[in-house]
Design an enzyme around this catalytic site. Structure first.
Site, short mmCIF file in Angstrom:
data_model
loop_
_atom_site.label_atom_id
_atom_site.label_comp_id
_atom_site.label_asym_id
_atom_site.label_seq_id
_atom_site.Cartn_x
_atom_site.Cartn_y
_atom_site.Cartn_z
N SER A 177 -10.40 0.08 7.23
CA SER A 177 -9.55 0.09 5.96
C SER A 177 -9.37 -1.04 5.09
CB SER A 177 -8.93 1.34 5.89
OG SER A 177 -9.54 2.52 5.66
N LYS A 192 0.88 -1.23 -0.11
CA LYS A 192 -0.11 0.03 -0.15
C LYS A 192 1.07 1.19 0.01
CE LYS A 192 -3.94 2.16 2.55
NZ LYS A 192 -4.83 1.87 3.64
N SER A 204 -10.00 2.48 2.82
CA SER A 204 -9.06 3.10 2.07
C SER A 204 -8.04 2.09 1.26
CB SER A 204 -7.99 3.98 2.91
OG SER A 204 -7.25 3.34 3.57
#
Length: 491
Positions: free
Chosen positions: A178, A76, A154
Site C-alpha cells: 500500500s 494518511k 491503500s
C-alpha cells in the site's frame, strides 16, 4: 518552480539560507491543496494547525531546529492526530477525534514538520485503488485520456498529493504493497521499512503482523530524510525493534560496485506485459552499469504468497476490527424498540463498514473458526515461514538487494476493476506481498513511462534492517533512470 513543488532536500536548503520561510512554503501548499480539490487527496485540511506550526518553525530556525523544520507534510488518515478527525476513511469512525498523537506524527512534529491535513485512503487500508473510501475515490494526477485513473491504494491520497505537489511528502502505510503500488502508479518514491523499524502505535490497525508505516516522497533522498525522522524504538509498541537508526541520508554514496543484485525467476509471471518485462531488463542493465553483479536467484514459494496473504491479513483484520462495536466511539446505529446489544453490533457494523471491509472481516472470521483454523490459517502461517526462508537463503548466499517489478501494470481507470471479481484486484499486490510476509524493507522507484505515457516503477527488496543499503541502491537506480516527468496539470 513553485515552492510546493520543491523536494524536502531543496526546501531544507532554501529555508536554511533564508530564501524561503516556512510560512511561505506552507501557504504555497495550502494554495495548491485548494486548487487540487478534483484530486480528492486531502480529506481533512488543517490550515490553522499548519500555519501555527510553520510560524513556530520560522521562530526556531537555526541551531537546534529538527531535520524537518518547516517542511509541510500530508498525513494518511490512518494515523491518529490529536483533536483532528482520524477516520481510517470509514463511516464507522465518523466524528472520531483522538485525544492522543500517534508515535510517528509525534516524531515528525518533534523534527519540526508542518501538518497540512489528513489524506484519503482505502477504508481501513483495505484496497488497491482508493475506491473503498467513505470520502469517495482519490484521483491520480496523471491523465492520458478522458478517464480518471486510480492513484493506487491503500495510500492513494498520499500518492496523489505528493505527485501533484500538494505537499512536499506524505506518510503512508503498507500491509501488502500500500506504499509501493501507489508510488509506482503516480511516479514517486515509496519505501516500506523492515517490520518493527517504525512504531505502529497510534496507527489504526489492519493486520498487525504485516502493517508498517513509511514515507512517500518525490525522491530517494527525501525518503531517506523522512524515514530518519519516522524511525526508532518505541516502548509503546511491543513489535518495535530496539535497534539504532542510522543516518540514511549519509548512506546515499551512489557507489554499489561489487554489490550483488538478485533477480528472482519466479517473478516472471505468465502474461506479464512486455513493457514491464522491458523495464525490468532496463533496471538490471542500469545496476550492472553502476558496477553491481546481477545474479539469478530462486524464491520458490512466491506462487503461494498471494493466497497466504489473503488468509493471514483478513484473519488479523477480523480480530482488529472487532473493537468497532458502536459502544465507545465512532458511529452507532439507531436502534428500534426491543433491539438488544447484538442488534446494535450488527446494525452498527452493517452501516459503518463498506463492502470490501465486510468481505475481509467475513473471510478472516471464517479462516479462524473452529474446523477451518488448521486448514487455512495455520497452513498460511507455515507458508509464510517458507517464504521468509527463501529470502533468508538468498541473502545468506551474498545477495545485497533483489530487483523486481513493482506492479503488474500502470494505473488503471477508476471503476474498471472495482465491480469485477475482487480477486482480479488482489492480483495488483502480486509483486509486493512477499515483502510484508517476510518482514523485509522494500522500495518502489519510478523508472519510466509506458506507451500511454503513465509512470512505471521498479521494486528493490533489501536485507532486514538494511534500509540504508536499500536506499543507496535505489538512489543509484533513480539517478540512472533520470525520471523527471511530472503529470500535466488538468485539475
Amino acid at each position: 518552480m513553485n515552492a510546493n513543488e520543491l523536494t524536502i532536500a531543496d526546501a531544507r536548503d532554501a529555508l536554511a539560507k533564508g530564501e524561503l520561510s516556512a510560512v511561505d512554503l506552507t501557504m504555497a501548499c495550502l494554495t495548491a491543496i485548494d486548487a487540487g480539490t478534483p484530486l480528492n487527496a486531502f480529506v481533512h485540511a488543517t490550515p490553522e494547525i499548519a500555519l501555527d506550526q510553520a510560524r513556530a518553525a520560522d521562530a526556531r530556525r537555526g541551531a537546534g531546529a529538527g531535520s524537518l523544520n518547516g517542511i509541510p507534510l500530508g498525513i494518511k488518515d490512518l494515523f491518529c492526530t490529536r483533536g483532528v478527525a482520524s477516520q481510517a476513511a470509514s463511516n464507522i469512525l465518523r466524528g472520531f477525534k483522538p485525544e492522543y498523537e500517534s508515535t510517528v506524527t509525534s516524531k515528525l512534529f518533534e523534527a519540526g514538520a508542518v501538518m497540512l491535513g489528513k489524506l484519503n485512503m482505502d477504508e481501513f487500508a483495505m484496497g488497491s485503488s482508493n475506491e473503498t473510501s467513505c470520502y469517495g475515490d482519490a484521483v491520480n494526477p496523471w491523465k492520458v485520456d478522458d478517464r480518471r485513473l486510480t492513484p493506487g491504494g491503500s495510500s492513494g491520497g498520499s500518492a496523489a498529493a505528493v505527485a501533484a505537489g500538494l505537499c512536499l511528502a506524505a506518510t503512508g502505510t503498507d500491509t501488502g504493497g500500500s506504499i509501493r503500488q501507489p508510488a509506482a502508479f503516480t511516479g514517486i518514491v515509496g519505501i516500506k521499512p523492515t517490520y518493527g523499524r517504525v512504531s505502529r502505535w497510534g496507527i489504526v490497525a489492519f493486520a498487525s503482523s504485516l502493517d508498517q508505516a513509511g514515507p512517500m516522497t518525490k525522491s530517494v533522498r527525501d525518503a531517506a530524510i523522512l524515514l530518519g525522522a519516522m524511525a526508532g524504538h518505541d516502548p509503546k509498541d511491543s513489535t518495535s525493534a530496539d535497534i539504532p537508526v542510522p543516518d540514511f541520508e549519509a548512506a546515499l554514496t551512489g557507489d554499489i560496485r561489487g554489490k550483488k543484485i538478485g533477480i528472482p525467476r519466479e517473478y516472471r509471471m505468465e502474461g506479464m506485459p512486455a513493457e514491464i518485462e522491458a523495464l525490468w531488463a532496463r533496471g538490471r542493465e542500469m545496476l550492472a552499469d553502476a558496477g553491481a553483479e546481477i545474479v539469478d536467484i530462486s524464491l520458490p514459494h512466491t506462487k503461494y504468497a498471494l493466497p497466504a496473504y489473503y488468509v493471514i491479513a483478513p484473519a488479523e483484520a477480523s480480530s482488529n476490527l472487532a473493537r468497532y462495536d458502536g459502544v465507545r466511539y465512532g458511529h452507532r446505529a439507531r436502534l428500534g424498540q426491543g433491539d438488544g446489544i447484538v442488534d446494535m453490533y450488527e446494525k452498527t457494523r452493517a452501516e459503518g463498514f463498506g463492502k470490501e471491509v465486510q468481505r475481509r472481516v467475513m473471510i478472516g472470521t471464517y479462516v479462524l473458526s473452529a474446523g477451518f483454523y488448521d486448514a487455512y490459517y495455520n497452513r498460511a502461517r507455515k507458508v509464510r515461514a517458507l517464504i521468509k526462508r527463501d529470502f533468508d537463503e538468498a541473502f545468506a548466499a551474498g545477495v545485497d538487494a533483489i530487483l523486481t517489478p513493482a506492479t503488474p501494470s500502470s494505473a488503471f481507470g477508476l471503476g474498471e476493476m472495482a465491480d469485477a471479481d475482487p480477486v482480479a484486484m488482489y492480483l495488483n499486490d502480486v509483486f509486493t506481498v512477499t515483502v510484508n510476509l517476510a518482514g523485509l524493507p522494500g522500495i518502489s522507484v519510478p523508472v519510466g513511462l509506458d506507451a500511454k505515457g503513465l509512470p512505471l516503477g521498479l521494486q528493490l527488496i533489501g536485507r532486514p534492517w538494511d534500509e540504508a543499503g536499500l536506499l543507496n541502491h535505489a538512489h543509484v537506480l533513480e539517478r540512472a533512470a533520470g525520471f523527471v516527468e511530472k503529470p500535466r496539470k488538468w485539475w
